[in-house]
Design a protein around this motif. Structure first.
Motif, short mmCIF file in Angstrom:
data_model
loop_
_atom_site.label_atom_id
_atom_site.label_comp_id
_atom_site.label_asym_id
_atom_site.label_seq_id
_atom_site.Cartn_x
_atom_site.Cartn_y
_atom_site.Cartn_z
N THR A 1 53.14 -70.11 71.42
CA THR A 1 51.91 -70.19 70.64
C THR A 1 50.79 -70.92 71.38
O THR A 1 49.65 -70.44 71.40
CB THR A 1 52.18 -70.83 69.27
OG1 THR A 1 53.10 -70.00 68.56
CG2 THR A 1 50.90 -70.98 68.47
N VAL B 1 47.22 -69.14 72.22
CA VAL B 1 45.91 -69.61 71.76
C VAL B 1 44.95 -69.68 72.94
O VAL B 1 43.80 -69.22 72.86
CB VAL B 1 46.03 -70.97 71.05
CG1 VAL B 1 44.66 -71.61 70.84
CG2 VAL B 1 46.76 -70.81 69.72
N SER C 1 44.53 -74.25 63.61
CA SER C 1 45.80 -74.51 64.26
C SER C 1 46.94 -74.69 63.27
O SER C 1 46.74 -75.15 62.15
CB SER C 1 45.65 -75.79 65.10
OG SER C 1 46.83 -76.06 65.81
N THR D 1 51.23 -73.00 63.01
CA THR D 1 51.91 -71.78 62.60
C THR D 1 52.41 -71.84 61.17
O THR D 1 52.76 -70.81 60.60
CB THR D 1 53.09 -71.45 63.54
OG1 THR D 1 53.99 -72.57 63.56
CG2 THR D 1 52.61 -71.13 64.94
N SER E 1 46.71 -69.85 64.86
CA SER E 1 47.91 -69.91 65.70
C SER E 1 48.74 -68.64 65.56
O SER E 1 49.17 -68.06 66.56
CB SER E 1 48.76 -71.13 65.32
OG SER E 1 48.07 -72.32 65.63
#
Length: 136
Positions: free
Chosen positions: A6, A10, A88, A90, A112
């Motif tokens: 991740t 990003v 931001s 997950t 994310s």
């Protein structure tokens, strides 16, 4: 075997959008926000602002909705000269907020999960239809 993570997803997403100056919204504490700012700035982005909700418990973060994400971003992002907004985490259910936020803010908004989905599809070699400018 191609793989993604991740944090790198990003960075790749922000680079693909040619974003240099960004605002960041997180559910995190100040300490984690500081780490996130450091990572993003070391990756070549100027973090114009970062706003965290101060949450520590993953269950509290998971209880947040896309409406919570929209409100946080709209309350936090001002008239900065931004290239993008990054939401931001997950576990922060923010992906559904992307289209509405982009319409209101006039800049790309990535999350994310959105960045990870976009990146994994790219690594696998197929296109996916997702929300926002990143998927266009």
């Amino acid at each position: 075997v191609p793989a993604v993570a991740t944090a790198r997803s990003v960075v790749r997403a922000l680079e693909a959008l040619e974003a240099a100056r960004i605002a960041v919204a997180t559910p995190y504490t100040g300490e984690l926000d500081d780490r996130e700012r450091d990572f993003l700035e070391e990756s070549g982005f100027h973090v114009a602002s970062i706003d965290g909700r101060g949450l520590e418990a993953n269950t509290d973060i998971g209880a947040l909705t896309s409406d919570d994400a929209s409100r946080q971003v709209l309350e936090h992002v001002g008239d900065d000269d931004l290239d993008a907004v990054f939401v931001s985490c997950t576990n922060y259910r923010s992906l559904a907020a992307v289209d509405g936020l982009e319409a209101k803010l006039g800049v790309p908004v990535i999350t994310s999960n959105g960045a990870t989905l976009w990146d994994v599809c790219g690594a696998a070699g197929f296109a996916v239809d997702g929300p926002g400018t990143l998927f266009d």
